[in-house]
Design a protein around this motif. Sequence first.
Motif, mmCIF file in Angstrom:
data_model
loop_
_atom_site.group_PDB
_atom_site.id
_atom_site.type_symbol
_atom_site.label_atom_id
_atom_site.label_comp_id
_atom_site.label_asym_id
_atom_site.label_seq_id
_atom_site.Cartn_x
_atom_site.Cartn_y
_atom_site.Cartn_z
ATOM 1 N N GLN A 43 0.726 -1.114 0.011
ATOM 2 C CA GLN A 43 0.071 -0.023 -0.062
ATOM 3 C C GLN A 43 0.830 1.227 0.091
ATOM 4 O OE1 GLN A 43 -3.797 -0.072 2.090
ATOM 5 N NE2 GLN A 43 -3.308 -2.262 2.709
ATOM 6 N N LYS A 107 -10.245 0.736 5.630
ATOM 7 C CA LYS A 107 -10.796 1.135 3.838
ATOM 8 C C LYS A 107 -11.396 2.527 3.987
ATOM 9 C CE LYS A 107 -13.096 -2.808 3.553
ATOM 10 N NZ LYS A 107 -13.875 -3.681 3.026
ATOM 11 N N TYR A 129 -5.792 5.910 -2.175
ATOM 12 C CA TYR A 129 -5.487 5.054 -1.106
ATOM 13 C C TYR A 129 -5.957 3.704 -1.481
ATOM 14 C CZ TYR A 129 -3.987 7.914 2.824
ATOM 15 O OH TYR A 129 -3.282 8.701 3.738
ATOM 16 N N THR A 130 -6.425 3.414 -2.734
ATOM 17 C CA THR A 130 -6.737 2.167 -3.124
ATOM 18 C C THR A 130 -5.875 2.011 -4.543
ATOM 19 O OG1 THR A 130 -8.556 3.097 -4.547
ATOM 20 C CG2 THR A 130 -9.251 2.402 -2.194
ATOM 21 N N TYR A 131 -5.867 0.974 -4.956
ATOM 22 C CA TYR A 131 -5.032 0.547 -6.089
ATOM 23 C C TYR A 131 -5.805 1.121 -7.405
ATOM 24 C CZ TYR A 131 -2.906 -2.374 -9.755
ATOM 25 O OH TYR A 131 -2.250 -2.881 -10.992
ATOM 26 N N GLU A 132 -7.030 0.771 -7.235
ATOM 27 C CA GLU A 132 -7.742 1.332 -8.382
ATOM 28 C C GLU A 132 -7.862 3.038 -8.478
ATOM 29 O OE1 GLU A 132 -9.034 -2.525 -7.194
ATOM 30 O OE2 GLU A 132 -8.889 -0.609 -6.053
#
Length: 411
Positions: A43, A107, A129-132
Motif C-alpha cells: 500500500q 478502508k 488509498y486504493t489500487y484502483e
Amino acid sequence: MKNLVILGAGTAGTMMANHMVSKLPKKEWKISIIDQYKTHYYQPGFLFLPFDSYTEDQVKKVGKKFIPKDVVYHQQKIEKIDAENNLVVLENEVLAYDLLIIATGSKIAPQEVDGMHSKEWHKSIFDFYTYEGALALRNKLRTFKEGKLVVHITEMPIKCPVAPLEFAFLADDYFQKKGIRDKVDITYVTPLSGAFTKEFTSKTLGYLLEDKNIKIVTDFAIEKVDFENNKIIDYADTEVDYDLLVTVPTNMGDEVIEKSGLGDDLNFVPTHPNTLQSLAYENIFVIGDATNVPASKAGSVAHFQAETLTDNILLYLENKPLKEEFDGHANCFIETGKNKALLIDFNYEQEPVTGTFPIAGIGPLKLLKESVFNHWGKLAFRWIYWNVLLKGIPIPFVSRNMKTAGKNINN
C-alpha cells in the motif's frame, strides 16, 4: 487440536501468521488465515503510482506466497464473528476458534461525505488509498495541464497520516519536471490546525509547504463536495475551489466488525493500547489498522505491534499477565520531492524530534532533516516489506519500542 484463526491476510495478518507458526506446537495447534482477496498490495506504493514512479507489478503480488505452508489459507469472505460462541462465519463454512486475531484493516469510505462518491468519482475526484484510485489518478495526471489541485483530508484517523502531505510534495516536484508548475495551483486542506498531528513536526512540514508554494487551509471540517461546481464546503461554509480533487476519505474498519457488534463508530475494535488484547473478549487480540489504539495506521506500527502481540499471546496461553509493552512506536519516511525525504520516529508520548536513527549518534539516517539518504531509505523499504517485514523478521537495529538515545528530546 486447538484453533488459532487470523482474520485478514494483509500486512498485519501475514506477519502474525509468520510469527505464530514458529511459536505454537504443530501437534497442538491448527492455524488458519482468512482473506477474500487473492492479491496482496504494497500500500505505501500507491503514493508513487500516480506519478509513474512505480509500476503496477511493483505494488502487488499473490498473497498466498507469503503465508507459511503450515498455515491453512481460506480465500473467502468473512460474514460475521460470533464472539460469544467463538465462531467465525465464512461464506462457505463456519470455523471454531480458541484464539482469534483480528487483522481486518481499514478502508476508505467516500460515501460518508455527501457528494464525494458521485458521478465524478475517479473523473475529477480521486483517491490514492486504493489500487484502483491510484491508477485512475495516474491516468488523469498524465493529461492534467493546468488548474487548481486540492489535496484534502476528510478526518482522522487515516492510514499513514503523512501520505497526503507526501502527495502534495510529490505533485509539486512532478509538475516542475513537466514544466507546468506555474500553471498548477496546489492547496492542502486539512481538518487539523496544522500540517501534521504533532506540533513540532507540523512546524517543519508547514515550512516545507510554504517553501514549495503550496497553500494550506486548516481546521476544515468538510460537509459536502459540490461536484457540479467543483467546490468542497465545510460546516462553517468555507469553500475551496478545485479542478482536480485528490481526497483522503473517511477511513473505517471492515464492515464485518460492525456486523459482529465488535467496533466503535468507525468500525475499529476497542483494544488495549499496550497489550493489544480486545477490551471485550480476552481470547481475541487485534492488530494493525483494525484497532482503535491512538497510534499511526502504518506498516511499521503493525510490525512493532506484531512482536509484542506474539509475546502476549504466548503469555495468555500460559495464563500469565500480559506485557503492557506496546508504546505506539512508529517511524515513517516522508517524501518531500526532488529525491529527498524526511524521517520521523515517535510513539504515544513522544512526538518526532531531530536526531539520528537507528543508531544513536551515528545514524546513518537523520531525523526531521531532508536528505537523499532518507529518500533511498523510503525506496528501500519496498524490498524490506516483501522480503523482511511480511515474513516477521526483525529489522536490524530497530527495536519494537521507541528509543530516546540519539534524539534531541528537549527540542
